[in-house]
Scaffold this motif. Structure first.
Motif, PDB file in Angstrom:
ATOM      1  N   PHE A  81       0.824  -1.209   0.000  1.00  0.00           N
ATOM      2  CA  PHE A  81       0.000   0.000   0.000  1.00  0.00           C
ATOM      3  C   PHE A  81       0.859   1.261   0.000  1.00  0.00           C
ATOM      4  O   PHE A  81       0.526   2.240  -0.670  1.00  0.00           O
ATOM      5  CB  PHE A  81      -0.933   0.019   1.214  1.00  0.00           C
ATOM      6  CG  PHE A  81      -1.765   1.268   1.288  1.00  0.00           C
ATOM      7  CD1 PHE A  81      -2.894   1.422   0.499  1.00  0.00           C
ATOM      8  CD2 PHE A  81      -1.391   2.318   2.120  1.00  0.00           C
ATOM      9  CE1 PHE A  81      -3.646   2.589   0.538  1.00  0.00           C
ATOM     10  CE2 PHE A  81      -2.135   3.491   2.174  1.00  0.00           C
ATOM     11  CZ  PHE A  81      -3.258   3.623   1.377  1.00  0.00           C
ATOM     12  N   PHE A  84       1.933   1.888  -3.487  1.00  0.00           N
ATOM     13  CA  PHE A  84       0.757   2.294  -4.259  1.00  0.00           C
ATOM     14  C   PHE A  84       0.478   3.773  -4.017  1.00  0.00           C
ATOM     15  O   PHE A  84       0.274   4.552  -4.956  1.00  0.00           O
ATOM     16  CB  PHE A  84      -0.442   1.435  -3.829  1.00  0.00           C
ATOM     17  CG  PHE A  84      -1.710   1.709  -4.582  1.00  0.00           C
ATOM     18  CD1 PHE A  84      -2.055   0.935  -5.678  1.00  0.00           C
ATOM     19  CD2 PHE A  84      -2.588   2.710  -4.188  1.00  0.00           C
ATOM     20  CE1 PHE A  84      -3.247   1.163  -6.370  1.00  0.00           C
ATOM     21  CE2 PHE A  84      -3.768   2.954  -4.865  1.00  0.00           C
ATOM     22  CZ  PHE A  84      -4.091   2.173  -5.963  1.00  0.00           C
ATOM     23  N   PHE A  95      -6.923   6.063  -9.389  1.00  0.00           N
ATOM     24  CA  PHE A  95      -7.036   4.889  -8.519  1.00  0.00           C
ATOM     25  C   PHE A  95      -7.362   3.620  -9.308  1.00  0.00           C
ATOM     26  O   PHE A  95      -6.688   2.589  -9.163  1.00  0.00           O
ATOM     27  CB  PHE A  95      -8.104   5.166  -7.454  1.00  0.00           C
ATOM     28  CG  PHE A  95      -8.428   3.992  -6.576  1.00  0.00           C
ATOM     29  CD1 PHE A  95      -7.483   3.469  -5.713  1.00  0.00           C
ATOM     30  CD2 PHE A  95      -9.693   3.414  -6.598  1.00  0.00           C
ATOM     31  CE1 PHE A  95      -7.788   2.387  -4.885  1.00  0.00           C
ATOM     32  CE2 PHE A  95     -10.000   2.341  -5.780  1.00  0.00           C
ATOM     33  CZ  PHE A  95      -9.045   1.828  -4.921  1.00  0.00           C
ATOM     34  N   ARG A  99      -4.840   0.183 -10.031  1.00  0.00           N
ATOM     35  CA  ARG A  99      -5.166  -1.201  -9.671  1.00  0.00           C
ATOM     36  C   ARG A  99      -4.970  -2.161 -10.834  1.00  0.00           C
ATOM     37  O   ARG A  99      -4.786  -3.368 -10.618  1.00  0.00           O
ATOM     38  CB  ARG A  99      -6.612  -1.290  -9.175  1.00  0.00           C
ATOM     39  CG  ARG A  99      -6.855  -0.604  -7.835  1.00  0.00           C
ATOM     40  CD  ARG A  99      -8.283  -0.818  -7.343  1.00  0.00           C
ATOM     41  NE  ARG A  99      -8.593  -2.226  -7.228  1.00  0.00           N
ATOM     42  CZ  ARG A  99      -9.646  -2.821  -7.783  1.00  0.00           C
ATOM     43  NH1 ARG A  99     -10.495  -2.126  -8.532  1.00  0.00           N
ATOM     44  NH2 ARG A  99      -9.858  -4.108  -7.611  1.00  0.00           N
ATOM     45  N   LYS A 176     -10.606  -3.334  -3.975  1.00  0.00           N
ATOM     46  CA  LYS A 176     -10.789  -1.964  -3.505  1.00  0.00           C
ATOM     47  C   LYS A 176     -10.781  -1.917  -1.987  1.00  0.00           C
ATOM     48  O   LYS A 176     -10.253  -0.976  -1.377  1.00  0.00           O
ATOM     49  CB  LYS A 176     -12.116  -1.392  -4.021  1.00  0.00           C
ATOM     50  CG  LYS A 176     -12.173  -1.132  -5.508  1.00  0.00           C
ATOM     51  CD  LYS A 176     -13.535  -0.554  -5.881  1.00  0.00           C
ATOM     52  CE  LYS A 176     -13.637  -0.284  -7.365  1.00  0.00           C
ATOM     53  NZ  LYS A 176     -14.973   0.269  -7.736  1.00  0.00           N
ATOM     54  N   TYR A 179      -7.443  -1.415  -0.329  1.00  0.00           N
ATOM     55  CA  TYR A 179      -6.935  -0.043  -0.332  1.00  0.00           C
ATOM     56  C   TYR A 179      -7.725   0.849   0.619  1.00  0.00           C
ATOM     57  O   TYR A 179      -7.134   1.675   1.320  1.00  0.00           O
ATOM     58  CB  TYR A 179      -6.963   0.529  -1.747  1.00  0.00           C
ATOM     59  CG  TYR A 179      -6.066  -0.222  -2.683  1.00  0.00           C
ATOM     60  CD1 TYR A 179      -4.682  -0.066  -2.628  1.00  0.00           C
ATOM     61  CD2 TYR A 179      -6.592  -1.108  -3.624  1.00  0.00           C
ATOM     62  CE1 TYR A 179      -3.847  -0.782  -3.475  1.00  0.00           C
ATOM     63  CE2 TYR A 179      -5.760  -1.812  -4.479  1.00  0.00           C
ATOM     64  CZ  TYR A 179      -4.392  -1.647  -4.393  1.00  0.00           C
ATOM     65  OH  TYR A 179      -3.573  -2.358  -5.233  1.00  0.00           O
ATOM     66  N   HIS A 182      -6.550   0.135   4.238  1.00  0.00           N
ATOM     67  CA  HIS A 182      -5.226   0.679   4.554  1.00  0.00           C
ATOM     68  C   HIS A 182      -5.216   2.210   4.503  1.00  0.00           C
ATOM     69  O   HIS A 182      -4.455   2.860   5.231  1.00  0.00           O
ATOM     70  CB  HIS A 182      -4.169   0.094   3.619  1.00  0.00           C
ATOM     71  CG  HIS A 182      -3.806  -1.316   3.948  1.00  0.00           C
ATOM     72  ND1 HIS A 182      -4.527  -2.397   3.500  1.00  0.00           N
ATOM     73  CD2 HIS A 182      -2.812  -1.825   4.726  1.00  0.00           C
ATOM     74  CE1 HIS A 182      -3.996  -3.516   3.963  1.00  0.00           C
ATOM     75  NE2 HIS A 182      -2.965  -3.196   4.710  1.00  0.00           N
ATOM     76  N   TRP A 183      -6.047   2.780   3.649  1.00  0.00           N
ATOM     77  CA  TRP A 183      -6.184   4.245   3.600  1.00  0.00           C
ATOM     78  C   TRP A 183      -6.673   4.772   4.949  1.00  0.00           C
ATOM     79  O   TRP A 183      -6.114   5.718   5.501  1.00  0.00           O
ATOM     80  CB  TRP A 183      -7.152   4.619   2.495  1.00  0.00           C
ATOM     81  CG  TRP A 183      -7.394   6.101   2.321  1.00  0.00           C
ATOM     82  CD1 TRP A 183      -8.396   6.840   2.885  1.00  0.00           C
ATOM     83  CD2 TRP A 183      -6.625   7.014   1.534  1.00  0.00           C
ATOM     84  NE1 TRP A 183      -8.311   8.146   2.496  1.00  0.00           N
ATOM     85  CE2 TRP A 183      -7.223   8.285   1.673  1.00  0.00           C
ATOM     86  CE3 TRP A 183      -5.494   6.880   0.737  1.00  0.00           C
ATOM     87  CZ2 TRP A 183      -6.727   9.425   1.030  1.00  0.00           C
ATOM     88  CZ3 TRP A 183      -4.998   8.006   0.097  1.00  0.00           C
ATOM     89  CH2 TRP A 183      -5.612   9.257   0.248  1.00  0.00           C
TER      90      TRP A 183
END
Length: 202
Positions: A81, A84, A95, A99, A176, A179, A182-183
């Motif tokens: 992540f 990314f 985004f 991916r 999704k 992400y 982790h966001w």
């Protein structure tokens, strides 16, 4: 509940494109196409940009998360992540496009001979038309060389047709939800979880 109308319109457009593709490939027949209700007069809300100090706080938060994580699988997830997040921030790639990136799309890496050039050089990343939001292919020049090198090591020298951000278990593109989760973890660690307007991942 909690989903903005503009997001629904965007998802609707993706579904329509998918069904058109399925029809073109003869996976479905014309009578199987769903009828989508028209949604009019929807204006996009301008997304909030990071302030420089907020971007730095997030990167530092990710470093702490990696340093403090003792579970090797979870540590690897955070490392994926992190890169990314950094490549997206240094390239402007969307985004959904991020991916779907594969290693074969990284066409070249090189350095410019100028005083203000980035010391690590830049990466040339090709985005084919079938994966861009506008339906037009484009090439992005990104200061992402060290992050791509780290990812190659992390995935133990992946093949050209492998996803750059792949699920280590099955090689598929990460979900999704991976992400989003982790966001939110990153924002919390950076002390930005209560920021208004909320910072969102595109």
């Amino acid at each position: 509940e909690g989903v903005q109308l503009y997001t629904i319109v965007q998802e609707r457009a993706e579904l329509k494109s998918f069904f058109k593709w399925a029809l073109h490939q003869t996976y479905i027949s014309p009578h199987q196409l769903p009828m989508f209700e028209e949604i009019r007069n929807v204006r996009a809300n301008k997304r909030t940009d990071f302030l420089t100090r907020e971007y730095q706080a997030c990167y530092q938060a990710l470093r702490r998360m990696i340093r403090d994580e003792v579970n090797l699988r979870r540590k690897k997830d955070i490392e994926i992540f992190r890169d990314f997040f950094l490549i997206m921030g240094n390239s402007g790639i969307r985004f959904a496009e991020m991916r779907r990136l594969k290693w074969r799309f990284v066409r070249n890496t090189y350095k410019f001979k100028s005083e203000d050039a980035h010391p690590d050089g830049v990466a040339e990343i090709y985005l084919p038309a079938d994966m861009t939001k506008t339906g037009v292919d484009r090439t992005v020049i990104a200061t992402a060389v060290p992050y791509l090198k780290r990812l190659r090591d992390l995935y133990d020298d992946p093949g050209n047709d492998d996803f750059i951000f792949a699920n280590p278990k099955n090689g598929k593109s990460l979900s999704k939800q991976f992400y989003y989760r982790h966001w939110d973890m990153m924002l919390k660690e950076a002390g930005l979880e209560d920021r208004f307007p909320k910072l969102t991942i595109y």
